[in-house]
Structures are given as structure tokens and as C-alpha cells.
Design a protein around this motif. Structure first.
Motif, short mmCIF file in Angstrom:
data_model
loop_
_atom_site.label_atom_id
_atom_site.label_comp_id
_atom_site.label_asym_id
_atom_site.label_seq_id
_atom_site.Cartn_x
_atom_site.Cartn_y
_atom_site.Cartn_z
N MET A 1 -2.63 -4.08 -23.68
CA MET A 1 -2.13 -2.85 -23.08
C MET A 1 -0.64 -3.02 -22.77
O MET A 1 -0.23 -4.03 -22.20
N SER A 2 0.18 -2.04 -23.15
CA SER A 2 1.62 -2.15 -22.98
C SER A 2 2.01 -2.07 -21.50
O SER A 2 1.24 -1.55 -20.66
N ASN A 3 3.19 -2.54 -21.19
CA ASN A 3 3.69 -2.44 -19.81
C ASN A 3 3.89 -0.98 -19.39
O ASN A 3 3.72 -0.64 -18.21
N ASN A 4 4.26 -0.13 -20.36
CA ASN A 4 4.36 1.30 -20.04
C ASN A 4 3.05 1.83 -19.50
O ASN A 4 3.00 2.54 -18.49
N VAL A 5 1.96 1.50 -20.20
CA VAL A 5 0.63 1.98 -19.79
C VAL A 5 0.24 1.38 -18.44
O VAL A 5 -0.30 2.07 -17.58
N LYS A 6 0.53 0.09 -18.24
CA LYS A 6 0.20 -0.55 -16.98
C LYS A 6 0.88 0.13 -15.80
O LYS A 6 0.26 0.38 -14.76
N VAL A 7 2.15 0.46 -15.97
CA VAL A 7 2.89 1.10 -14.88
C VAL A 7 2.37 2.52 -14.64
O VAL A 7 2.14 2.92 -13.49
N MET A 8 2.16 3.28 -15.72
CA MET A 8 1.65 4.64 -15.56
C MET A 8 0.27 4.64 -14.89
O MET A 8 -0.01 5.46 -14.00
N ASP A 9 -0.58 3.71 -15.30
CA ASP A 9 -1.91 3.62 -14.69
C ASP A 9 -1.83 3.24 -13.22
O ASP A 9 -2.61 3.71 -12.39
N ALA A 10 -0.87 2.38 -12.89
CA ALA A 10 -0.70 1.99 -11.48
C ALA A 10 -0.30 3.19 -10.63
O ALA A 10 -0.80 3.36 -9.51
N VAL A 11 0.57 4.02 -11.17
CA VAL A 11 0.99 5.21 -10.42
C VAL A 11 -0.20 6.17 -10.26
O VAL A 11 -0.42 6.72 -9.18
N ARG A 12 -0.98 6.34 -11.32
CA ARG A 12 -2.16 7.21 -11.22
C ARG A 12 -3.17 6.67 -10.21
O ARG A 12 -3.76 7.43 -9.45
N SER A 13 -3.36 5.36 -10.23
CA SER A 13 -4.36 4.77 -9.33
C SER A 13 -3.97 4.94 -7.87
O SER A 13 -4.82 4.92 -6.98
N GLY A 14 -2.69 5.11 -7.62
CA GLY A 14 -2.21 5.35 -6.25
C GLY A 14 -2.07 6.82 -5.94
O GLY A 14 -1.31 7.20 -5.04
N ARG A 15 -2.79 7.64 -6.71
CA ARG A 15 -2.80 9.10 -6.50
C ARG A 15 -1.39 9.69 -6.58
O ARG A 15 -1.02 10.57 -5.80
#
Length: 378
Positions: A1-15
Motif C-alpha cells: 500500500m502506497s504512502n499516499n493511501v496510508k495517509v489518506m486512510d489515516a485521515v479517514r480513520s480520524g473522521r
């Protein structure tokens, strides 16, 4: 999984209310890498910052949010009976969905042509900005070589094993990257990301319909099936004393008795004088209303289903098992009987597995395919 996806998912997971320190904690990236990726996403408009007043002396907190309108992803699930399409925004809210009957494909060219038609019709009817559509995820009820982008077969709708359609042909037609998986991989991905048991690290999705299959997440890892390394093909477990020949060419597969099309054939074979029962829905309704002939056929199918499902529970010890597909209805005779038979044969130590039906609806696998295209190409 790319770092772009990791960061975007982190933002989503924090609502969509996450400062950089929290993004670093969630992703595990170094501070420098995280800042570089986050700043790039902000610059390109995929994230935006919302500055808040500090509650104490010092720098103000700058929570980051996903810009849902910054991009969209398409998912198409080509099933034996129906083809479903979705477009999702950057938060994976479904913007548009549709479905149509799956035609029996007789050539590689027609498959590509028809799939392009379905995509282009979806773009036109959804009125989405085509320039913001990043990729297409394609789920197929058949065999897929995801590593090399080849659709190997789809026997339930006319693609014989060895057809070998490169998805690059579709990519060239629509001008977007395409990632292909099996329907069951798409389905369990959707469940893991967006379903009732989202985030469950050991999860199995069972599809009961024209075909019968399963998708697996083990220790938070999505297992991708390959034609030479099949994962979750419970429809092709061999059932003793079942002499029916499957679309795969083997005799005795679970699907060759319990799949919806095969149930219609079984009814015609065993009950030739009762044409009103020569379809899976008619059998189910009749059995629910107490018809002993219909119940006998479906009781056998339920016993076979239970063997396949119990095998998956024994092999993968999932915390949750989710059902999907046209036969997975809480009021359906076959589904209720399958659960009954399953509970009879499951060992005591496996009975804590949570059983449920998906709440993602018939577009479940299409949503998962869109998510996988995002993971692959964003």
C-alpha cells in the motif's frame, strides 16, 4: 500500500479531523516522510486543512480533512446474473450505482465492448466529472490473474477457462488504469473496509448465488486468489455422491448442486412434472410454504452448503463470517436451512464465529473493487 493511501486512510480513520502528529502515529511513517506525503496531498487538493484556535499557548492545531470531491473511483462487478456498477468519492461514499443483466459473452471482443458500454453509460448518467475519475476496479465471477491483469474465465456467463482476456484492453478503451480481482475478493475487501465488521482482522465473506464462493481476510491481510493458487473456491469442494458436472468441468462440485442455476436443473431432473418449481426462487418459496418436494431438494443443498462453509471456518477460524449473494436472505428457506445445518456440524470451539448478512447490498463487490483500484493506483 502506497504512502499516499496510508495517509489518506489515516485521515479517514480520524473522521476527517486529524493533525499531523496523529497521522504519523497511525501510519508509522517517519516524520519527514509523513510531512512530505501530506504536504503533497494538500497541494494537489486531495486534503485540506482547517485551522482552529489554540486552546493553550503555542501553535494552533491544524486538523486535516479529505476532500471528497477531489477524485472518484469506479467499481464494476460482473456476476453470473447481473453486472453492478458504482462510482465512489474520495471518502468512498457511493455517488452513483446501477445494475443490468449480464449477457452470455461469446467472444473476448464482445466482453470488452460491453464492459466499456456499461462504464460509459455510468459516466454519462451519473454526470460525474470524467477528469476526476482515477481508476476502475473490475470484479469478475470467475478466475482472475490479478498479478498479470488477465481474466482467465467466467464460466457462469460464457467465458471458458483459458479465455484469458487482458484487462489492458479495457484500460485502453476507457483511458483509465484497471485492476481486476474475483468477485469474492472484492466482496470481502468491501466488508473489511466498510461493512458491519469493518476492521475485523480475520473475516470470511461467503457468496451464495448462481455461483458459490468465499473471500478471506487473515490477520488483516486480504488473500488474493490466483487461478493456479485458488483461495476460497468453496463452490468447487467435491461433495461425495453428487454426480452433477460443474461449469469448471469437474463432477461433484458443491456449486453444481447448490448454485441457483443448478438448483433449477435439479428440480427439472427430479420433478419433471412440476415446471412451476424449475427455478431457484420458486423452489425456495415452495419449500417455505411446506412443499415436501421442494424442501427435499433444498435440504440437500443446505447440507452441502454447510459442509463447504464449515470447512472455511475450520481452515481460517474467522472472528466473523458474512454472507452475500442472491440466496443470502434472512427469510429464505435455503439460507435458514443452511445456517441450521451449519450449526449442527460446527465443532463447539468454532461456534463463537459471528454470522451475519452484509449490509452493503448487491453492489458490495463493486464497492470493494473500487477500493482496490484506489489502493493500486492512487
Amino acid at each position: 500500500m502506497s504512502n499516499n493511501v496510508k495517509v489518506m486512510d489515516a485521515v479517514r480513520s480520524g473522521r476527517n479531523n486529524v493533525p499531523k502528529k496523529e497521522i504519523q502515529r497511525i501510519t508509522g511513517l517517519s516524520w519527514g516522510t509523513m510531512c512530505k506525503v501530506t504536504d503533497s496531498l494538500l497541494k494537489r487538493g486531495y486534503l485540506f486543512a482547517r485551522r482552529e484556535k489554540p486552546h493553550a499557548p503555542g501553535r494552533p492545531v491544524v486538523p486535516l480533512c479529505v476532500n471528497p470531491d477531489s477524485a472518484s473511483f469506479c467499481g464494476i462487478d460482473i456476476g453470473a446474473a447481473y453486472t453492478k456498477l458504482v462510482f465512489c468519492d474520495m471518502n468512498f461514499n457511493v455517488l452513483y450505482r446501477t445494475e443490468c443483466a449480464t449477457e452470455p459473452f461469446r467472444s473476448r471482443e464482445r466482453f470488452l465492448e460491453r464492459t466499456e458500454e456499461i462504464f460509459e453509460t455510468g459516466v454519462r448518467e451519473s454526470a460525474l466529472d470524467r477528469s476526476k475519475i482515477h481508476a476502475l476496479g473490475l470484479a469478475v465471477s470467475g478466475n482472475v490473474d490479478s498479478d498479470n491483469g488477465i481474466l482467465v474465465s467466467g464460466g457462469n456467463f460464457g467465458m471458458k477457462f483459458g479465455t484469458n482476456i487482458p484487462v489492458s484492453g479495457l484500460s485502453e478503451r476507457i483511458g483509465l488504469p484497471v485492476y481486476a480481482v474475483t468477485t469474492q475478493v472484492g466482496a470481502v475487501c468491501a466488508e473489511y473496509r466498510f461493512g458491519k465488521r469493518a476492521g475485523c482482522g480475520n473475516l470470511v465473506n461467503i457468496g451464495l448465488g448462481v455461483g458459490i464462493g468465499s473471500g478471506i481476510v487473515a490477520n488483516h491481510l486480504l488473500l488474493i486468489s490466483h487461478p493456479k493458487r485458488p483461495v476460497g473456491y468453496i463452490g468447487h469442494i467435491l461433495i461425495p455422491n453428487n454426480n452433477h458436472v460443474c461449469t469448471c468441468g469437474f463432477k461433484g462440485c458443491l456449486e453444481s448442486y447448490s448454485g441457483a442455476n443448478y438448483l433449477a436443473r435439479i428440480a427439472a431432473e427430479q420433478l419433471p412434472d412440476r415446471p412451476e418449481l424449475h427455478s431457484a426462487p420458486a423452489l425456495d418459496r415452495a419449500a417455505a410454504n411446506g412443499d415436501p418436494d421442494a424442501a427435499a431438494i433444498l435440504d440437500t443443498a443446505a447440507s452441502y452448503n454447510a459442509i463447504g462453509i464449515a470447512s472455511m471456518i475450520q481452515l481460517y477460524a474467522p472472528e466473523a463470517l458474512i454472507f452475500s449473494g442472491g440466496q443470502s436472505r434472512p427469510d429464505g428457506y435455503l439460507f435458514r436451512k443452511t445456517i441450521e445445518k451449519l450449526k449442527e456440524i460446527l465443532p463447539e470451539e468454532r461456534r463463537d464465529c459471528h454470522l451475519d448478512i452484509t449490509n452493503l447490498g448487491p453492489h458490495q463487490a463493486a464497492i470493494g473493487a473500487a477500493r482496490l483500484a484506489y489502493e493500486k493506483f492512487f
